[in-house]
Scaffold this motif. Structure first.
Motif, PDB file in Angstrom:
ATOM      1  N   ILE A 187       1.114  -1.406   0.042  1.00  0.00           N
ATOM      2  CA  ILE A 187       0.115   0.154  -0.080  1.00  0.00           C
ATOM      3  C   ILE A 187       0.719   0.987  -0.104  1.00  0.00           C
ATOM      4  O   ILE A 187       2.158   1.203   0.639  1.00  0.00           O
ATOM      5  CB  ILE A 187      -1.228  -0.505   1.350  1.00  0.00           C
ATOM      6  CG1 ILE A 187      -1.698  -1.507   1.482  1.00  0.00           C
ATOM      7  CG2 ILE A 187      -1.477   1.223   1.155  1.00  0.00           C
ATOM      8  CD1 ILE A 187      -2.709  -1.149   2.264  1.00  0.00           C
ATOM      9  N   LEU A 188       0.289   2.273  -0.725  1.00  0.00           N
ATOM     10  CA  LEU A 188       1.658   3.284  -0.607  1.00  0.00           C
ATOM     11  C   LEU A 188       0.532   4.619  -0.231  1.00  0.00           C
ATOM     12  O   LEU A 188      -0.480   4.842  -0.432  1.00  0.00           O
ATOM     13  CB  LEU A 188       1.448   4.224  -2.183  1.00  0.00           C
ATOM     14  CG  LEU A 188       2.161   3.266  -3.556  1.00  0.00           C
ATOM     15  CD1 LEU A 188       2.138   3.405  -4.887  1.00  0.00           C
ATOM     16  CD2 LEU A 188       3.400   3.584  -2.870  1.00  0.00           C
ATOM     17  N   ARG A 189       1.484   5.191   0.776  1.00  0.00           N
ATOM     18  CA  ARG A 189       0.780   6.364   1.622  1.00  0.00           C
ATOM     19  C   ARG A 189       1.672   6.839   2.241  1.00  0.00           C
ATOM     20  O   ARG A 189       2.451   6.641   2.519  1.00  0.00           O
ATOM     21  CB  ARG A 189       0.481   5.408   3.193  1.00  0.00           C
ATOM     22  CG  ARG A 189      -1.418   4.512   3.427  1.00  0.00           C
ATOM     23  CD  ARG A 189      -1.894   4.044   4.270  1.00  0.00           C
ATOM     24  NE  ARG A 189      -2.441   2.971   4.160  1.00  0.00           N
ATOM     25  CZ  ARG A 189      -3.023   2.095   5.307  1.00  0.00           C
ATOM     26  NH1 ARG A 189      -2.999   2.533   6.496  1.00  0.00           N
ATOM     27  NH2 ARG A 189      -4.022   1.434   4.835  1.00  0.00           N
ATOM     28  N   ASP A 190       1.515   8.158   2.397  1.00  0.00           N
ATOM     29  CA  ASP A 190       2.648   9.271   3.046  1.00  0.00           C
ATOM     30  C   ASP A 190       2.017   8.883   4.726  1.00  0.00           C
ATOM     31  O   ASP A 190       1.592   8.644   5.030  1.00  0.00           O
ATOM     32  CB  ASP A 190       1.499  11.024   3.102  1.00  0.00           C
ATOM     33  CG  ASP A 190       0.845  11.304   1.214  1.00  0.00           C
ATOM     34  OD1 ASP A 190       2.160  10.645   0.817  1.00  0.00           O
ATOM     35  OD2 ASP A 190      -0.092  11.125   1.240  1.00  0.00           O
ATOM     36  N   ARG A 191       3.632   9.478   5.187  1.00  0.00           N
ATOM     37  CA  ARG A 191       3.776   9.402   6.850  1.00  0.00           C
ATOM     38  C   ARG A 191       3.131  10.888   7.269  1.00  0.00           C
ATOM     39  O   ARG A 191       3.844  11.711   6.777  1.00  0.00           O
ATOM     40  CB  ARG A 191       5.086   9.189   6.575  1.00  0.00           C
ATOM     41  CG  ARG A 191       5.756   7.654   6.541  1.00  0.00           C
ATOM     42  CD  ARG A 191       7.500   7.678   7.120  1.00  0.00           C
ATOM     43  NE  ARG A 191       7.396   8.097   8.003  1.00  0.00           N
ATOM     44  CZ  ARG A 191       8.162   8.701   8.971  1.00  0.00           C
ATOM     45  NH1 ARG A 191       8.730   9.932   7.956  1.00  0.00           N
ATOM     46  NH2 ARG A 191       8.166   8.789  10.576  1.00  0.00           N
TER      47      ARG A 191
ATOM     48  N   LEU B  72      10.894   1.766  -7.680  1.00  0.00           N
ATOM     49  CA  LEU B  72      10.351   3.289  -6.895  1.00  0.00           C
ATOM     50  C   LEU B  72      11.250   3.464  -5.447  1.00  0.00           C
ATOM     51  O   LEU B  72      11.405   2.546  -4.935  1.00  0.00           O
ATOM     52  CB  LEU B  72       8.770   2.796  -6.281  1.00  0.00           C
ATOM     53  CG  LEU B  72       8.416   4.121  -5.145  1.00  0.00           C
ATOM     54  CD1 LEU B  72       7.902   4.684  -6.164  1.00  0.00           C
ATOM     55  CD2 LEU B  72       6.865   3.474  -5.041  1.00  0.00           C
ATOM     56  N   PHE B  73      11.725   4.636  -5.486  1.00  0.00           N
ATOM     57  CA  PHE B  73      12.239   4.645  -4.441  1.00  0.00           C
ATOM     58  C   PHE B  73      11.237   5.461  -3.303  1.00  0.00           C
ATOM     59  O   PHE B  73      10.550   6.686  -3.405  1.00  0.00           O
ATOM     60  CB  PHE B  73      13.833   5.867  -4.396  1.00  0.00           C
ATOM     61  CG  PHE B  73      13.908   6.065  -3.304  1.00  0.00           C
ATOM     62  CD1 PHE B  73      15.320   5.513  -2.564  1.00  0.00           C
ATOM     63  CD2 PHE B  73      14.431   7.695  -2.598  1.00  0.00           C
ATOM     64  CE1 PHE B  73      15.471   5.809  -1.405  1.00  0.00           C
ATOM     65  CE2 PHE B  73      14.581   8.069  -1.726  1.00  0.00           C
ATOM     66  CZ  PHE B  73      15.671   7.073  -0.449  1.00  0.00           C
ATOM     67  N   GLY B  74      11.230   4.983  -2.012  1.00  0.00           N
ATOM     68  CA  GLY B  74      10.759   5.862  -1.145  1.00  0.00           C
ATOM     69  C   GLY B  74      11.098   5.207   0.693  1.00  0.00           C
ATOM     70  O   GLY B  74      11.379   4.122   0.306  1.00  0.00           O
ATOM     71  N   PHE B  75      10.382   5.227   1.772  1.00  0.00           N
ATOM     72  CA  PHE B  75       9.872   5.356   2.629  1.00  0.00           C
ATOM     73  C   PHE B  75       9.144   3.926   3.092  1.00  0.00           C
ATOM     74  O   PHE B  75       7.953   4.007   3.127  1.00  0.00           O
ATOM     75  CB  PHE B  75      10.207   5.945   4.071  1.00  0.00           C
ATOM     76  CG  PHE B  75      10.165   7.246   3.965  1.00  0.00           C
ATOM     77  CD1 PHE B  75      12.564   6.903   2.644  1.00  0.00           C
ATOM     78  CD2 PHE B  75      10.725   8.630   4.411  1.00  0.00           C
ATOM     79  CE1 PHE B  75      13.029   8.426   3.071  1.00  0.00           C
ATOM     80  CE2 PHE B  75      11.490   9.907   4.376  1.00  0.00           C
ATOM     81  CZ  PHE B  75      12.773   9.444   3.618  1.00  0.00           C
ATOM     82  N   MET B  76       9.649   2.605   4.118  1.00  0.00           N
ATOM     83  CA  MET B  76       9.074   1.907   4.142  1.00  0.00           C
ATOM     84  C   MET B  76       8.214   2.134   5.968  1.00  0.00           C
ATOM     85  O   MET B  76       9.653   2.179   6.387  1.00  0.00           O
ATOM     86  CB  MET B  76       9.274   0.195   3.889  1.00  0.00           C
ATOM     87  CG  MET B  76       9.370   0.308   2.003  1.00  0.00           C
ATOM     88  SD  MET B  76       9.115  -1.827   1.638  1.00  0.00           S
ATOM     89  CE  MET B  76       7.061  -2.258   2.668  1.00  0.00           C
ATOM     90  N   PHE B  77       7.355   2.067   5.818  1.00  0.00           N
ATOM     91  CA  PHE B  77       6.892   2.498   7.489  1.00  0.00           C
ATOM     92  C   PHE B  77       5.703   1.647   8.109  1.00  0.00           C
ATOM     93  O   PHE B  77       4.466   0.929   6.958  1.00  0.00           O
ATOM     94  CB  PHE B  77       6.972   4.175   7.824  1.00  0.00           C
ATOM     95  CG  PHE B  77       5.809   4.093   7.048  1.00  0.00           C
ATOM     96  CD1 PHE B  77       4.882   4.367   7.700  1.00  0.00           C
ATOM     97  CD2 PHE B  77       5.234   4.081   6.022  1.00  0.00           C
ATOM     98  CE1 PHE B  77       3.314   5.014   6.697  1.00  0.00           C
ATOM     99  CE2 PHE B  77       4.683   5.145   5.477  1.00  0.00           C
ATOM    100  CZ  PHE B  77       3.537   4.867   6.034  1.00  0.00           C
TER     101      PHE B  77
ATOM    102  N   ALA C 187      -2.774  -1.325  11.395  1.00  0.00           N
ATOM    103  CA  ALA C 187      -0.932  -2.753  11.777  1.00  0.00           C
ATOM    104  C   ALA C 187      -0.608  -2.661  10.126  1.00  0.00           C
ATOM    105  O   ALA C 187      -0.565  -4.182   9.629  1.00  0.00           O
ATOM    106  CB  ALA C 187      -1.441  -3.435  12.254  1.00  0.00           C
ATOM    107  N   ARG C 188      -0.752  -2.328   9.288  1.00  0.00           N
ATOM    108  CA  ARG C 188       0.297  -2.549   8.382  1.00  0.00           C
ATOM    109  C   ARG C 188       1.373  -1.749   7.437  1.00  0.00           C
ATOM    110  O   ARG C 188       1.948  -0.668   7.786  1.00  0.00           O
ATOM    111  CB  ARG C 188      -1.028  -2.295   6.528  1.00  0.00           C
ATOM    112  CG  ARG C 188      -2.356  -3.214   6.858  1.00  0.00           C
ATOM    113  CD  ARG C 188      -2.382  -3.826   6.844  1.00  0.00           C
ATOM    114  NE  ARG C 188      -2.089  -4.426   5.280  1.00  0.00           N
ATOM    115  CZ  ARG C 188      -3.216  -4.354   4.157  1.00  0.00           C
ATOM    116  NH1 ARG C 188      -4.585  -3.971   4.316  1.00  0.00           N
ATOM    117  NH2 ARG C 188      -2.691  -4.482   3.272  1.00  0.00           N
ATOM    118  N   LEU C 189       2.446  -2.822   6.712  1.00  0.00           N
ATOM    119  CA  LEU C 189       3.236  -1.883   5.978  1.00  0.00           C
ATOM    120  C   LEU C 189       2.995  -0.905   5.226  1.00  0.00           C
ATOM    121  O   LEU C 189       2.225  -2.267   4.244  1.00  0.00           O
ATOM    122  CB  LEU C 189       4.094  -2.929   5.855  1.00  0.00           C
ATOM    123  CG  LEU C 189       5.284  -3.629   7.227  1.00  0.00           C
ATOM    124  CD1 LEU C 189       6.155  -4.855   6.925  1.00  0.00           C
ATOM    125  CD2 LEU C 189       6.305  -1.784   7.975  1.00  0.00           C
TER     126      LEU C 189
END
Length: 479
Positions: free
Chosen positions: A417-421, A448-453, A459-461
């Motif tokens: 899933i793509l989401r904003d922190r 794609l480069f980005g932040f995984m969090f 409760a999802r990565l």
């Protein structure tokens, strides 16, 4: 030395100096343009506000760290006149080969003498310095004393609850937090301020009742105090007081110098880096801006970060960093202790344009085993002292929508899933920018480069996209 506009931006102290320097060049403020035959030294006169022009020069004897000189009274370095001279060189203005002016030749000679002396000293066996262990022991004992106070503060908060951090109670904690500075515990001090700020936000906003971020800060703070106490006590017991390759040194508030990093072997020679993303954050606890870049090492594919700290009180004196679109060659790359996206620094570099071969190399280093990536992310965020995200570059098959959310999908049909922190604020939102890409090609079979969090909401990565890397270019979704 090949000058590019990106190189000039990297040398300038801020965007205003770049703009003013460019204007000086464009309106013809420079005259008496001269250079040496080997094109290592350029000089000129620049019209200023006074009757007499300023004498400006750039010496490329040391290509990694060119020397800029100017007779103007500016406290910025390099000044706008030196930046303007860079634009004159970039524009290939007619610099006449001439004899170096006497005053400039004298300054070069003094500079060369200093370099020669430094090189001679480097070749001379260094006398062992006397180690003042008594001072180190005194500092460690003072830090342990401060850690005891900090632990008591945390115990009180855990017992009475975060909701008590208000009114006179908040002022008492604020005073105690300030006192931690005298115990050489700047890291713990900042953590307490960060915690108080988060609780204050919740108490001011009656609609926000989620203490999750405040609890996370408190847990991290508690872990830091416990580990730091054991770390320092072990130093006393073993009588080993020097710095070491340990994340706790910086967590306690220590500041690494480049020679210290070299001493513990935290460096790589002849590194090549490509910036994958750049942004600017504001740290309310420290009252400073952070210019943050994420870079891929073209030798091994590791992703590092650079952090340029600019306190509000010193904004005019500290050079702001900016986006870099070129390949950076670093003679000696220093990296900080830690895991994940280690912080790196360097002193001097050269640049060259990015080409398709460079981008192909970046793409080759992108991770395609998503299970392995997720394992790395989980291991990193489990560490209580680490950030709760990891910057990664991963290959994907396509980007699409599932219900109302954008998702990343690989060839196996696995999805992220793509989401904003939320922690980075609305000004860092980037998911929506994916829909503005020129065409669908950027959304299929790319990197794609980005932040995984970890998103505690469900409760999802998840992953926040920062850049899409293709064989033609890097599409930045932020700056």
């Amino acid at each position: 030395m090949k000058i590019t506009e990106d190189w000039i931006v990297a040398q300038a102290p801020n965007a205003t100096a770049v703009q003013n320097g460019r204007k000086l060049s464009q309106k013809g403020s420079f005259s008496q343009l001269g250079r040496t035959e080997d094109a290592l030294l350029f000089w000129a006169e620049c019209a200023g506000s006074g009757k007499n022009p300023y004498h400006t020069s750039i010496d490329f004897t040391n290509e990694d760290t060119p020397t800029c000189r100017c007779s103007c009274p500016s406290r910025q370095f390099p000044c706008k006149h030196a930046v303007g001279l860079m634009f004159e060189i970039l524009a290939q203005k007619p610099f006449a080969v001439a004899q170096v002016p006497d005053d400039l030749a004298e300054k070069r000679a003094k500079q060369a003498a200093k370099v020669a002396k430094k090189e001679k000293e480097a070749q001379t066996p260094e006398k062992p310095k006397r180690t003042n262990n008594a001072a180190k022991v005194k500092k460690i004992k003072k830090q342990l004393e401060g850690l005891e106070k900090a632990e008591q503060m945390v115990s009180d908060l855990l017992f009475h609850g975060l909701g008590t951090l208000t009114g006179s109670s908040a002022k008492s904690y604020e005073k105690l937090a300030k006192d931690l500075g005298s115990y050489y515990l700047v890291g713990a001090q900042t953590a307490f301020i960060r915690l108080a700020n988060e609780v204050e936000k919740i108490q001011k906003n009656t609609e926000k009742t989620d203490y999750q971020e405040a609890i996370r800060i408190l847990i991290r703070l508690n872990a830091m105090l416990q580990k730091s106490k054991a770390f320092l006590q072990e130093k006393l017991d073993k009588k080993e007081y020097d710095m070491e390759d340990n994340l706790l040194y910086e967590a306690l508030g220590g500041i690494w110098k480049l020679d210290e990093l070299e001493k513990i072997g935290s460096f790589q020679e002849d590194a090549q880096l490509v910036q994958l993303s750049f942004d600017v954050l504001f740290d309310d606890a420290k009252k400073e801006y952070i210019d943050r870049g994420y870079w891929m090492n073209l030798d091994n594919g590791n992703i590092y970060q650079t952090c340029n700290y600019r306190p509000i009180k010193a904004l005019k004196y500290i050079k702001a960093e900016d986006t870099c679109f070129e390949v950076v060659h670093v003679p000696k790359l220093f990296y900080y202790p830690g895991s994940g996206n280690q912080r790196v620094r360097w002193d001097g570099c050269t640049m060259e344009p990015m080409d398709s071969r460079t981008l192909e190399k970046v793409i080759q280093f992108a991770q395609t085993d998503w299970a392995q990536v997720i394992k790395q992310v989980k291991n990193e965020i489990k560490n209580t002292l680490s950030e709760k995200y990891l910057a990664v570059a991963i290959g994907f098959h396509k980007i699409g929508k599932v219900q109302d959310e954008l998702v990343l999908e690989n060839q196996k049909g696995e999805r992220i899933i793509l989401r904003d922190r939320v922690a980075d604020g609305e000004d860092h939102a980037s998911v929506r920018n994916l829909e503005w890409l020129p065409d669908m090609e950027q959304k299929e079979n790319q990197v794609l480069f980005g932040f995984m969090f970890y998103d505690s909401k469900d409760a999802r990565l998840c992953m926040q996209p920062y850049s899409i890397i293709t064989k033609e270019q890097i599409f930045r979704l932020q700056y």
